[in-house]
Design a protein around this motif. Structure first.
Motif, short mmCIF file in Angstrom:
data_model
loop_
_atom_site.label_atom_id
_atom_site.label_comp_id
_atom_site.label_asym_id
_atom_site.label_seq_id
_atom_site.Cartn_x
_atom_site.Cartn_y
_atom_site.Cartn_z
N VAL A 29 5.19 -36.84 -97.21
CA VAL A 29 3.87 -36.40 -96.73
C VAL A 29 3.83 -36.44 -95.21
CG1 VAL A 29 1.39 -36.85 -96.78
CG2 VAL A 29 2.77 -37.26 -98.83
N VAL B 171 1.41 -36.07 -91.95
CA VAL B 171 0.02 -36.05 -91.51
C VAL B 171 -0.14 -34.90 -90.52
CG1 VAL B 171 -1.80 -37.31 -90.31
CG2 VAL B 171 -0.26 -38.52 -91.87
N ASP C 114 -5.39 -32.66 -91.26
CA ASP C 114 -5.79 -33.94 -91.83
C ASP C 114 -6.60 -34.75 -90.83
OD1 ASP C 114 -4.43 -33.48 -94.26
OD2 ASP C 114 -2.54 -34.18 -93.37
N LEU D 227 -4.37 -42.56 -90.63
CA LEU D 227 -3.94 -41.74 -91.76
C LEU D 227 -2.49 -42.03 -92.13
CD1 LEU D 227 -5.65 -38.34 -90.90
CD2 LEU D 227 -6.28 -39.93 -92.72
N GLU D 228 -1.65 -42.27 -91.13
CA GLU D 228 -0.25 -42.58 -91.42
C GLU D 228 -0.13 -43.93 -92.13
OE1 GLU D 228 1.44 -42.27 -87.54
OE2 GLU D 228 1.85 -40.11 -87.71
N GLU E 267 -2.49 -45.19 -94.04
CA GLU E 267 -2.98 -44.93 -95.39
C GLU E 267 -1.93 -44.22 -96.23
OE1 GLU E 267 -6.13 -45.59 -98.03
OE2 GLU E 267 -5.84 -46.25 -95.96
N ARG E 268 -1.23 -43.27 -95.62
CA ARG E 268 -0.16 -42.56 -96.34
C ARG E 268 0.92 -43.52 -96.78
NH1 ARG E 268 3.66 -39.53 -92.47
NH2 ARG E 268 3.95 -41.74 -91.94
N ASN E 269 1.37 -44.38 -95.86
CA ASN E 269 2.44 -45.32 -96.19
C ASN E 269 2.04 -46.25 -97.33
OD1 ASN E 269 3.84 -44.15 -94.11
ND2 ASN E 269 3.43 -45.79 -92.64
N VAL F 45 2.09 -44.14 -100.58
CA VAL F 45 3.46 -43.87 -101.05
C VAL F 45 4.04 -45.12 -101.69
CG1 VAL F 45 5.82 -43.34 -100.31
CG2 VAL F 45 3.92 -41.98 -99.43
N LEU G 137 -1.25 -34.71 -97.84
CA LEU G 137 -1.91 -36.00 -97.78
C LEU G 137 -3.11 -36.04 -98.72
CD1 LEU G 137 -2.18 -38.80 -96.44
CD2 LEU G 137 -3.61 -37.72 -94.70
N LEU H 135 -1.95 -36.55 -102.24
CA LEU H 135 -1.44 -37.92 -102.41
C LEU H 135 -2.59 -38.90 -102.60
CD1 LEU H 135 0.79 -40.09 -102.32
CD2 LEU H 135 0.48 -40.13 -99.83
N LEU H 136 -3.57 -38.83 -101.72
CA LEU H 136 -4.69 -39.77 -101.77
C LEU H 136 -5.54 -39.53 -103.02
CD1 LEU H 136 -5.76 -39.92 -98.03
CD2 LEU H 136 -4.22 -41.44 -99.28
#
Length: 445
Positions: free
Chosen positions: A130, A132, A136, A274-275, A277-279, A282, A432, A435-436
């Motif tokens: 993903v 960002v 986003d 956001l990064e 949150e992404r990590n 994942v 993203l 994913l969320l």
């Protein structure tokens, strides 16, 4: 002392313990002496009453005390002698307790299952890839602005995005139905928190209008009497308000922790958030896949006592979420059990217990040691969300239960990372947003 082990099926074991008669009699005699020394019997000075009279009055109590003491003191010895490790608290049943005869009791408990780990290198995982994007970041900034929006009354027909206030009453075949009436309801048109036909029927209508809207209920609507039915809602539209978003000015920036750098600094902060949150998402997705496959690969019996403990823990978590443990309206334990019966939680509780045992087996098999630096980092992350992080850190450090829970989380993360490193992993491009969304819909591992 004689100890015999009985396998009662599955994980259930019964320990049959026999204590020699002379030991039981000595313990009983000691208890009787204590009773005799302080017994007050009419006509006799303390401690001078005949033993037969003392036995008649206090013998049953002395025997019960002796039995309880012998069970308490011999149970650890019996366990050591049998070389069995219980997985749950035992249930005791005294089967013979006549003074002058051997004392016998049975302790029933579950043991831990024998676990043979499969080939963990066969785990096959999908890892989201993903990026960002600027879009986003813009979406997040827009959401931040929406969270501080104001609503201004407008003299025009309602549009998508407007917030309207209204009274409504629905009728099926000309008859009002339960739950179909509301006063001063607020609807944000387009959010789809109400029936779509009702929301769409508000578009173009102005404050002060009264009108009918034909509303078709979905075929899978939860109320079967309305599912798939055509109804008519009479609406009185009271006002129409247009959302107005704040400018990204100094006040807005300061409200989001930006003192210098202006709007570019806000965008950098949003991208970093956001990064992060992404990590997390994942990692959570990989953990969920690992746990699902680990559970499917190892069908094991689980100790009923541990399941019962987990059910109670889950019932408590649910009660806290719904406010049932609120001091002002705290429910009695029997009320809570009736409202939240064990059957609600048992499947998930069994899964949690099984996964805990499997993770523990992997920790032992691979000699995984928790990383103190990671524990400190995890604690710092938790504390960062509070106004006074140092106070939170101090609270954790003073509570062994909180620190142990944190260590358990960290070592579980280490186990998952080790399994991911040895598994077959396929990278899958994903937005993203998707994913969320999948993370919000997923059940905890």
């Amino acid at each position: 002392m004689e100890v015999q082990v009985e396998s009662a099926g599955g994980l259930l074991r019964r320990l049959h313990v026999t204590i020699p008669a002379d030991r039981f009699e000595r313990e009983f005699g000691e208890r009787m002496k204590r009773f005799a020394s302080r017994a007050r019997v009419p006509g006799f000075r303390p401690g001078k009453a005949p033993l037969k009279m003392i036995q008649q009055q206090y013998g049953a109590d002395a025997r019960n005390d002796a039995v309880s003491e012998l069970v308490r003191t011999t149970w650890p010895q019996a366990l050591d002698q049998s070389k069995i490790q219980p997985a749950s608290q035992p249930n005791f049943q005294v089967t013979a307790e006549a003074v002058g005869q051997p004392l016998t009791y049975v302790a029933s408990f579950d043991v831990y299952p024998d676990i043979t780990l499969g080939d963990l290198s066969t785990l096959s995982l999908t890892r989201p890839q993903v990026e960002v994007t600027d879009a986003d970041v813009e979406r997040l900034i827009e959401n931040l602005r929406k969270s501080r929006r104001t609503l201004a009354v407008v003299e025009r027909g309602a549009q998508k995005g407007d917030v309207v206030a209204l009274d409504f009453e629905g009728k099926l075949d000309g008859e009002a139905f339960q739950g179909g009436k509301s006063e001063n309801a607020a609807i944000e048109i387009g959010e789809r928190r109400f029936l779509p036909d009702l929301e769409d029927g508000l578009i173009g209508r102005s404050a002060g209008e009264t009108f009918d809207v034909e509303v078709n209920f979905p075929a899978d609507y939860r109320n079967e009497t309305l599912a798939g039915k055509k109804t008519v809602f009479t609406v009185n539209l009271k006002d129409v308000r247009e959302p107005r978003l704040p400018e990204i000015d100094e006040e807005f920036l300061q409200a989001h922790g930006i003192e210098e750098g202006g709007e570019p600094a806000l965008r950098v902060k949003c991208r970093e958030a956001l990064e992060t949150e992404r990590n997390k998402a994942v990692s959570a997705r990989l953990k969920r896949e690992v746990m699902e496959q680990l559970h499917d690969m190892h069908p094991i019996d689980v100790p009923s006592g541990l399941v019962a403990e987990e059910v109670e823990r889950m019932r408590g978590e649910t009660a806290n979420r719904i406010g049932a443990n609120n001091p002002a309206q705290k429910m009695k334990p029997e009320q809570l059990r009736a409202m939240l019966p064990a059957e609600m939680f048992e499947p998930a509780a069994k899964r949690r217990v099984a996964l805990g045992l499997l993770v523990g087996e992997i920790i032992n098999a691979r000699n995984v040691q928790f990383d103190p630096a990671r524990v400190e980092a995890a604690l710092a992350n938790i504390a960062a969300d509070f106004e006074d992080p140092s106070e939170v850190v101090q609270m954790y450090q003073q509570r062994q239960d909180l620190m142990q829970g944190l260590r358990s989380v960290v070592i579980e993360e280490q186990v998952v990372e080790a399994l991911v490193a040895g598994a077959k992993v396929t990278d899958e491009p994903m937005s993203l947003e998707d994913l969320l969304k999948s993370q919000n819909q997923a059940q905890p591992a």
